[in-house]
Every structure is written in C-alpha cells, then in structure tokens.
Design a protein around this motif. Structure first.
Motif, short mmCIF file in Angstrom:
data_model
loop_
_atom_site.label_atom_id
_atom_site.label_comp_id
_atom_site.label_asym_id
_atom_site.label_seq_id
_atom_site.Cartn_x
_atom_site.Cartn_y
_atom_site.Cartn_z
N ASN A 1 62.83 19.72 50.96
CA ASN A 1 64.01 19.64 51.80
C ASN A 1 63.63 20.08 53.21
O ASN A 1 63.45 21.26 53.48
CB ASN A 1 65.12 20.53 51.25
N LYS A 2 63.48 19.13 54.11
CA LYS A 2 63.10 19.44 55.48
C LYS A 2 64.24 19.18 56.47
O LYS A 2 64.01 19.01 57.66
CB LYS A 2 61.86 18.63 55.87
N SER A 3 65.45 19.20 55.94
CA SER A 3 66.62 18.95 56.78
C SER A 3 67.05 20.19 57.56
O SER A 3 67.83 20.10 58.50
CB SER A 3 67.79 18.49 55.91
N GLY A 4 66.55 21.35 57.10
CA GLY A 4 66.99 22.61 57.71
C GLY A 4 68.33 23.08 57.19
O GLY A 4 68.88 24.08 57.66
N LYS A 5 68.89 22.38 56.19
CA LYS A 5 70.18 22.74 55.62
C LYS A 5 70.08 22.81 54.10
O LYS A 5 69.28 22.12 53.48
CB LYS A 5 71.25 21.71 56.01
N GLY A 6 70.93 23.63 53.50
CA GLY A 6 71.00 23.71 52.05
C GLY A 6 69.82 24.44 51.44
O GLY A 6 68.95 24.97 52.12
#
Length: 467
Positions: free
Chosen positions: A127-132
C-alpha cells in the motif's frame, strides 16, 4: 541492603560458560521520592540496537548525558528485513530520518502466496497510497542493519558509545544506579535502561534472582532467518513469496538486493532435537531445522542446501514479553526487553521506535533537559511540579501500555493455532487468500498484523521536536 547473585546463560555468540552476575537490591522504608535536578540527567542504555539507539537519539537531543553500551565489539548492523507501520512511521519522521530511510529502503512490491508447484494463488501489493493500513509489505521496508546504522549515525556525535562490554551488576543507592561493567570498570547513573532485546539480561537482573522471567514462548513456534546468494533473474522483480507446508511449516523468501534473497523458515513443532539444541549452537540448530523441513515441498530442498553454508543463520523461539511493570526504581526497559510482541504481529520495530519516543518524551517533560537549566536538585520547581524520574517512568508506562496491550492481545491464547497444518486446510487457506486478493481485501493488515491500534495517538512532545 540485600545482595543477591544469579547465574545467567551465556550470550548466544560465546562459548559455554557460567557467568555469575551479582545483583543488588536495596530495600528501605518509603520516603519522599528523590528529586532529580531540573536539567540534564545521566543515562546508561544497555543495548545498541534499534530501541537503544532510538532512545539515545531523543535523550541526547534533549541534552541529557547518554552512554550506550553494546556487548558486541562493534555496531550490530546485521539482521534481515524489517518495516515500520502506523505510529512507527510518524516517530521516524519526527526524527528527521525519512529521506535517509527511503534512500536505504527495500523496493519490495508485495507478497504472493504459492502452492508446492509454485502456482500463485494470491498477490497482495504494498500500500503506497499513504492512506489506510499497510499490508504484509509496507511502504517502509528496510534491512535491520541499515535502520540501526541510520539512527546510530544521527546520534553518535552527541551520545557516548562503548562497544565490547556489558553490565555485570548494578546497585541502586542514594538516588543513583551504581553499575559495574564486565571489564571491571564502574560508573554512576541517574537512570539505567535495558534495551537488550527479547532475552534481556538487564530485565533478569532487574527482576532479581528467584523471579520467573517475563518471556512467554509461543508453544513450539520457531523462526529461522538467513540469506542466500541468488542473482535476480530477468522479469523477477522484488516480490516476497510465502509457501505453506503441512505439519505447521512455512517458508518465505524476500529479495532485498540484486544479488541476494532472504529465507525464513517458520514452524510449530514438538521436535525434541530442536528443543535440546543449545541456544546459539548454530550447527545443531541448522541440523534440527533441516530435519523438520525435509520433504516440505516447493523450493525447500534448494533452500535447505543453501542453509548448510549460511554464515548469518539465526534461530528465534517466538514469544512475547509481558511484565506487570516496566520499571523498578531507577531501572527501566524499552523495546523487546519490555514488551516484545513477537514476529507474529509485524509491529516489533514500530513498538521499539514508538516506545523509545514516549519514554524520552516523558523524561523530557518531567525531568527537563537542555532548556530547563540546572535548577535545584531537591525542591524548587522540581518538587512543586512533580518533575522527577519516578513520575516520568510512571507516565511512560501509563501512556504507552494501552498501545502494547492492544498489540499483544490474544497472542498467547491463539499460540499459532490459526496456522493450517493439513493438505486440505492449506488448500482452503490458499483459496480464501485468493478470494481476498481478487477483491483487494487487506486481510493481512486487518486480521493478522497489529498495526491498527485504536484510540491511541502518538503524543506531542514540544521539547523534543524543537530544532
């Protein structure tokens, strides 16, 4: 004053010998807590790993006099892949190390689940979205040695490091801790901190002779770690691979460089050969693990062949550390020495980083630091505001224990029982993981890993975040 002696097992890297450690425990009638000078205190940290270096970073930044001792002859910049999650990422950012961390990070793309034929059943990308929540692979993967050195390099010029020695004994007396080292030297400190890992010798001395240690093994759960020379193939990528075998065995491989991969051998076993292998007897441990994993399938035979010549093999008996209190007098613990959550949680490094941050923050808040002046050692503002070491250590535990209680909840009770052990249950698990992967469900982060600590926020310590 009562003097006690306790015989501890030798470090894993040493030849068998009996080491007599004298532990002195002072007993006296309750008195008003001795107030520390509202200014700099003198701290000894036992253990130059991630927890010890992180604590040294923050305390030295506050201006306290910090000495770190490490029983190895140099910085132990070894170990396999670790990660940061949740609050651990923010703690690292507050240290100002994000750019340096990313420059050393492992570019792992995700985790695939395979069967004995090598067929992929599921894939969970990072997860590289920076969220969750992070998945098995986080956005912040790094080799243990690289993170240890990053923190050390940022700290070494303002903290004192002594390699090749350890604590032989200590005595708390007259508001300080008198320490005798293995080389015969002695010194006096305001605070002693054990940051010496899961098998902490400082913890054993703090608890005293005749007291059961606080390490609780997870039944017969073991994990072996080592690296294998294997050049990357065209189109291979940096993907972790997990394979589940029968009889409670599992193998994971991870690539961290173009020339090497890491191998993890996990098992839940009642093997008498493994139980009887002396801790640190690498040859006996290798032979026991080879016997356990024979015929496991997939690439196991090739991995076991590489195990024979592995120079960095390390075997860990999985478990957790639980204590009623992390401190006694002017001795306290941090990281795995105080609250090891086991590799099963995926949050051991984060717990060490956050715990060190909170401990330093509470010392800065209650005992002062670079901005507090020298003050009065007995009374004055220190007495009025309750800014003393005892208050700081209590605040550290009150602030951080709710975090660790959530991380460790249910681990001993489950004791690895969720691990599939038969051909049928493994096939079922692979199918379920395949469904979760298809629908992009973060089943690892939500059900198995302990990143999602609810109702707990990383404290703000203004005095630590000043430039």
């Amino acid at each position: 004053m009562k003097a006690h002696s306790v015989t501890l097992p030798p470090p894993s890297s040493s030849k068998p010998r009996s080491i007599l450690l004298s532990v002195f425990v002072t007993t006296r009638a309750p008195t008003t807590p001795n107030k520390l000078t509202m200014g700099r205190i003198k701290v000894l940290i036992s253990g130059g790993g991630i927890a010890g270096n992180a604590l040294a970073f923050w305390l030295s930044k506050l201006g306290h006099h910090v000495t770190v001792i490490e029983r190895f002859s140099s910085l132990r910049a070894t170990g396999l892949q670790i990660d940061l999650r949740g609050h651990g990422i923010e703690a690292m950012r507050r240290m100002g190390l994000e750019q340096a961390f990313r420059s050393k990070s492992v570019p792992e793309q995700g985790l695939q689940i395979v069967d004995k034929s090598g067929r992929r059943w599921a894939y969970f990308p990072a997860n590289k979205s920076g969220k969750g929540l992070q998945d098995f692979t986080t956005e912040f993967e790094i080799m243990r040695g690289d993170l240890c050195r990053l923190i050390y390099d940022a700290t070494k010029d303002r903290a004192k490091y002594i390699f090749g020695t350890s604590i032989e004994s200590f005595e708390e007396r007259d508001g300080s801790v008198n320490v005798r080292f293995a080389d015969g030297k002695t010194d006096q400190f305001d605070l002693l901190v054990g940051a010496d890992g899961q098998g902490s010798r400082t913890r054993k001395m703090m608890l005293g002779p005749g007291t059961a240690d606080a390490f609780y093994p997870l039944g017969g759960s073991y994990m072996g770690y080592f690296t294998i020379a294997r050049p990357i193939q065209e189109g291979e990528g940096y993907v972790a691979t997990s394979y589940m075998a029968t009889e409670g065995r599992a193998v994971i491989t991870r690539r961290h460089s173009p020339n090497q991969i890491q191998a993890y051998l996990s098992c839940k076993t009642d093997s008498e050969r493994l139980k009887s292998a002396r801790t640190g007897d690498v040859r006996a441990e290798k032979e026991a693990m080879t016997e356990i994993f024979q015929g496991a399938g997939w690439q196991t035979e090739a991995i076991l062949e590489s195990l024979k010549d592995a120079s960095d093999f390390y075997l860990e008996h999985l478990g957790i550390v639980k204590l009623e209190s992390w401190s006694r007098g002017r001795v306290t613990l941090v990281g795995d020495a105080a609250y090891c959550p086991s590799a099963m949680t995926g949050i051991g490094t984060t717990s060490a980083m956050v715990g060190a941050y909170v401990l330093a923050g509470e010392i800065g808040r209650h005992c002062g630091g670079r901005s507090s002046g020298e003050g009065s050692a007995d009374g004055g503002d220190g007495a009025k505001n309750g800014r003393n070491l005892e208050t700081a250590l209590k605040a550290y535990e009150q602030k951080f224990r709710p975090f660790m209680d959530q991380v460790q909840k249910g681990i001993l009770e489950n004791n690895g029982s969720m691990m599939p052990t038969t051909t049928f249950t493994i096939a079922l698990a692979n199918c379920l993981l395949g469904v979760a992967s298809f629908f992009r469900l973060n089943i690892m982060g939500k059900l198995f890993l302990r990143e999602n600590v609810k109702g707990w926020d990383l404290p703000e310590y203004e005095e630590m975040l000043r430039d």
